[in-house]
Motif scaffolding. Structure first.
Motif, PDB file in Angstrom:
ATOM      1  N   TRP A 128       0.825  -1.204   0.000  1.00 37.62           N
ATOM      2  CA  TRP A 128       0.000   0.000   0.000  1.00 37.62           C
ATOM      3  C   TRP A 128       0.861   1.257   0.000  1.00 37.62           C
ATOM      4  O   TRP A 128       0.562   2.234  -0.714  1.00 37.62           O
ATOM      5  CB  TRP A 128      -0.927   0.008   1.218  1.00 37.62           C
ATOM      6  CG  TRP A 128      -2.129  -0.881   1.091  1.00 37.62           C
ATOM      7  CD1 TRP A 128      -2.382  -2.026   1.778  1.00 37.62           C
ATOM      8  CD2 TRP A 128      -3.248  -0.684   0.226  1.00 37.62           C
ATOM      9  NE1 TRP A 128      -3.576  -2.572   1.393  1.00 37.62           N
ATOM     10  CE2 TRP A 128      -4.139  -1.771   0.447  1.00 37.62           C
ATOM     11  CE3 TRP A 128      -3.591   0.285  -0.721  1.00 37.62           C
ATOM     12  CZ2 TRP A 128      -5.341  -1.895  -0.241  1.00 37.62           C
ATOM     13  CZ3 TRP A 128      -4.793   0.159  -1.402  1.00 37.62           C
ATOM     14  CH2 TRP A 128      -5.654  -0.913  -1.165  1.00 37.62           C
ATOM     15  N   MET A 129       1.928   1.253   0.780  1.00 35.66           N
ATOM     16  CA  MET A 129       2.821   2.409   0.837  1.00 35.66           C
ATOM     17  C   MET A 129       3.517   2.627  -0.508  1.00 35.66           C
ATOM     18  O   MET A 129       3.651   3.764  -0.973  1.00 35.66           O
ATOM     19  CB  MET A 129       3.850   2.216   1.955  1.00 35.66           C
ATOM     20  CG  MET A 129       3.251   2.238   3.351  1.00 35.66           C
ATOM     21  SD  MET A 129       4.470   1.847   4.633  1.00 35.66           S
ATOM     22  CE  MET A 129       5.606   3.226   4.437  1.00 35.66           C
ATOM     23  N   ALA A 130       3.958   1.520  -1.133  1.00 40.08           N
ATOM     24  CA  ALA A 130       4.617   1.628  -2.441  1.00 40.08           C
ATOM     25  C   ALA A 130       3.652   2.161  -3.487  1.00 40.08           C
ATOM     26  O   ALA A 130       4.028   2.965  -4.350  1.00 40.08           O
ATOM     27  CB  ALA A 130       5.164   0.266  -2.867  1.00 40.08           C
ATOM     28  N   MET A 131       2.386   1.735  -3.431  1.00 37.59           N
ATOM     29  CA  MET A 131       1.391   2.230  -4.379  1.00 37.59           C
ATOM     30  C   MET A 131       1.168   3.721  -4.188  1.00 37.59           C
ATOM     31  O   MET A 131       0.993   4.476  -5.149  1.00 37.59           O
ATOM     32  CB  MET A 131       0.075   1.463  -4.217  1.00 37.59           C
ATOM     33  CG  MET A 131       0.109   0.061  -4.801  1.00 37.59           C
ATOM     34  SD  MET A 131      -1.525  -0.707  -4.959  1.00 37.59           S
ATOM     35  CE  MET A 131      -2.029  -0.780  -3.250  1.00 37.59           C
ATOM     36  N   GLY A 132       1.179   4.167  -2.928  1.00 34.23           N
ATOM     37  CA  GLY A 132       1.021   5.591  -2.663  1.00 34.23           C
ATOM     38  C   GLY A 132       2.167   6.405  -3.239  1.00 34.23           C
ATOM     39  O   GLY A 132       1.945   7.459  -3.863  1.00 34.23           O
ATOM     40  N   LEU A 133       3.396   5.921  -3.058  1.00 38.28           N
ATOM     41  CA  LEU A 133       4.560   6.617  -3.611  1.00 38.28           C
ATOM     42  C   LEU A 133       4.519   6.628  -5.136  1.00 38.28           C
ATOM     43  O   LEU A 133       4.857   7.637  -5.774  1.00 38.28           O
ATOM     44  CB  LEU A 133       5.847   5.949  -3.120  1.00 38.28           C
ATOM     45  CG  LEU A 133       6.176   6.120  -1.639  1.00 38.28           C
ATOM     46  CD1 LEU A 133       7.395   5.284  -1.260  1.00 38.28           C
ATOM     47  CD2 LEU A 133       6.421   7.592  -1.312  1.00 38.28           C
ATOM     48  N   ALA A 134       4.103   5.500  -5.727  1.00 37.73           N
ATOM     49  CA  ALA A 134       4.001   5.434  -7.184  1.00 37.73           C
ATOM     50  C   ALA A 134       2.969   6.423  -7.693  1.00 37.73           C
ATOM     51  O   ALA A 134       3.170   7.079  -8.718  1.00 37.73           O
ATOM     52  CB  ALA A 134       3.636   4.015  -7.624  1.00 37.73           C
ATOM     53  N   LEU A 135       1.849   6.546  -6.977  1.00 40.55           N
ATOM     54  CA  LEU A 135       0.808   7.481  -7.380  1.00 40.55           C
ATOM     55  C   LEU A 135       1.319   8.922  -7.342  1.00 40.55           C
ATOM     56  O   LEU A 135       1.034   9.716  -8.250  1.00 40.55           O
ATOM     57  CB  LEU A 135      -0.407   7.330  -6.465  1.00 40.55           C
ATOM     58  CG  LEU A 135      -1.610   8.228  -6.774  1.00 40.55           C
ATOM     59  CD1 LEU A 135      -2.143   7.943  -8.170  1.00 40.55           C
ATOM     60  CD2 LEU A 135      -2.707   8.027  -5.731  1.00 40.55           C
ATOM     61  N   VAL A 136       2.099   9.250  -6.309  1.00 39.56           N
ATOM     62  CA  VAL A 136       2.675  10.597  -6.223  1.00 39.56           C
ATOM     63  C   VAL A 136       3.617  10.843  -7.398  1.00 39.56           C
ATOM     64  O   VAL A 136       3.590  11.911  -8.031  1.00 39.56           O
ATOM     65  CB  VAL A 136       3.426  10.776  -4.887  1.00 39.56           C
ATOM     66  CG1 VAL A 136       4.218  12.087  -4.882  1.00 39.56           C
ATOM     67  CG2 VAL A 136       2.445  10.756  -3.721  1.00 39.56           C
ATOM     68  N   GLY A 137       4.455   9.861  -7.704  1.00 40.32           N
ATOM     69  CA  GLY A 137       5.390  10.007  -8.818  1.00 40.32           C
ATOM     70  C   GLY A 137       4.675  10.194 -10.149  1.00 40.32           C
ATOM     71  O   GLY A 137       5.065  11.037 -10.965  1.00 40.32           O
ATOM     72  N   VAL A 138       3.628   9.402 -10.377  1.00 40.10           N
ATOM     73  CA  VAL A 138       2.863   9.531 -11.624  1.00 40.10           C
ATOM     74  C   VAL A 138       2.204  10.903 -11.699  1.00 40.10           C
ATOM     75  O   VAL A 138       2.163  11.534 -12.765  1.00 40.10           O
ATOM     76  CB  VAL A 138       1.810   8.411 -11.730  1.00 40.10           C
ATOM     77  CG1 VAL A 138       0.846   8.681 -12.883  1.00 40.10           C
ATOM     78  CG2 VAL A 138       2.489   7.066 -11.923  1.00 40.10           C
ATOM     79  N   ALA A 139       1.689  11.393 -10.573  1.00 38.46           N
ATOM     80  CA  ALA A 139       1.069  12.718 -10.547  1.00 38.46           C
ATOM     81  C   ALA A 139       2.070  13.797 -10.942  1.00 38.46           C
ATOM     82  O   ALA A 139       1.744  14.737 -11.666  1.00 38.46           O
ATOM     83  CB  ALA A 139       0.491  13.002  -9.159  1.00 38.46           C
ATOM     84  N   VAL A 140       3.309  13.647 -10.477  1.00 36.28           N
ATOM     85  CA  VAL A 140       4.352  14.604 -10.841  1.00 36.28           C
ATOM     86  C   VAL A 140       4.620  14.561 -12.342  1.00 36.28           C
ATOM     87  O   VAL A 140       4.760  15.590 -13.012  1.00 36.28           O
ATOM     88  CB  VAL A 140       5.649  14.323 -10.054  1.00 36.28           C
ATOM     89  CG1 VAL A 140       6.799  15.180 -10.581  1.00 36.28           C
ATOM     90  CG2 VAL A 140       5.430  14.592  -8.573  1.00 36.28           C
ATOM     91  N   MET A 141       4.685  13.345 -12.894  1.00 37.66           N
ATOM     92  CA  MET A 141       4.918  13.196 -14.328  1.00 37.66           C
ATOM     93  C   MET A 141       3.779  13.792 -15.149  1.00 37.66           C
ATOM     94  O   MET A 141       3.999  14.439 -16.176  1.00 37.66           O
ATOM     95  CB  MET A 141       5.089  11.715 -14.686  1.00 37.66           C
ATOM     96  CG  MET A 141       6.390  11.114 -14.205  1.00 37.66           C
ATOM     97  SD  MET A 141       7.808  11.900 -14.995  1.00 37.66           S
ATOM     98  CE  MET A 141       9.159  11.161 -14.082  1.00 37.66           C
TER      99      MET A 141
END
Length: 201
Positions: A128-141
């Motif tokens: 769940w934590m990794a998915m949250g970080l991935a979501l933040v990264g995608v939002a930045v992109m």
């Protein structure tokens, strides 16, 4: 020790990531072919390889039965993978390789979420934590794409990971059968798109 099947799966994931990471560079060095032409030859090569592998594995006469055995989950997986293959090529042609690779790296977490919803597979807190970080990264992109003019490529990259994640869940739902014919179907679908044919009227 670890389950041998788990270790084998981990090795396959690492190998796929290694080979997949080279596609962006190879596409960049091709100068005399458009996206549809690249997609056609990539898909044809993939289908030929997969048919040869399946024929060696199961015997040529057993191929029709193997394709029928994939059922609706396999058809769904094949269609989603075909869309993902197409989106991937055009994403690379419309945004930076770094953007596509970074967004693509989040696909396992998206697949894990879809598996949680569709198959009720439990997710650990770390996932769940990794998915949250991935979501933040995608939002930045996505934000960079909106300001830098690469929104089409970003959108295609998002389409690629979404359809790929759906395909992974569909393949897992039918894992009692050999679902590799579904991946072969994924290679066929881009080839039947007339715009991908090398000779066009």
């Amino acid at each position: 020790g670890r389950d041998p099947l788990y270790l084998r799966g981990l090795a396959f994931v690492l190998g796929a990531s290694l080979f997949n990471s080279s596609i962006g560079f190879l596409i960049r060095v091709v100068e005399e072919a458009d996206g549809w032409t690249l997609l056609f030859y990539r898909s044809i090569a993939f289908v030929i390889f997969m048919l040869g592998f399946l024929a060696f594995r199961h015997g040529p006469t057993n191929l029709p039965a193997r394709f029928r055995a994939i059922g609706y989950p396999g058809i769904l997986a094949g269609v989603m993978l075909g869309i993902s293959f197409t989106g991937f090529i055009f994403a690379l042609l419309n945004t930076t390789v770094a953007n596509v690779v970074f967004i693509g790296a989040s696909s396992p977490f998206l697949a894990a979420f879809f598996a949680y919803v569709a198959l009720r597979e439990r997710l650990s807190l770390k996932t769940w934590m990794a998915m949250g970080l991935a979501l933040v990264g995608v939002a930045v992109m996505v934000g960079d794409g909106l300001t830098g003019g690469g929104i089409l490529g970003i959108g295609l990259a998002l389409l690629t990971i979404t359809t790929f994640a759906i395909a992974l869940v569909a393949l897992r739902s039918g894992r009692r059968n050999d679902m590799r014919p579904a991946t072969c179907l994924a290679g066929v679908l881009p080839c039947v798109q007339p715009r991908s044919w090398p000779i066009r009227s």
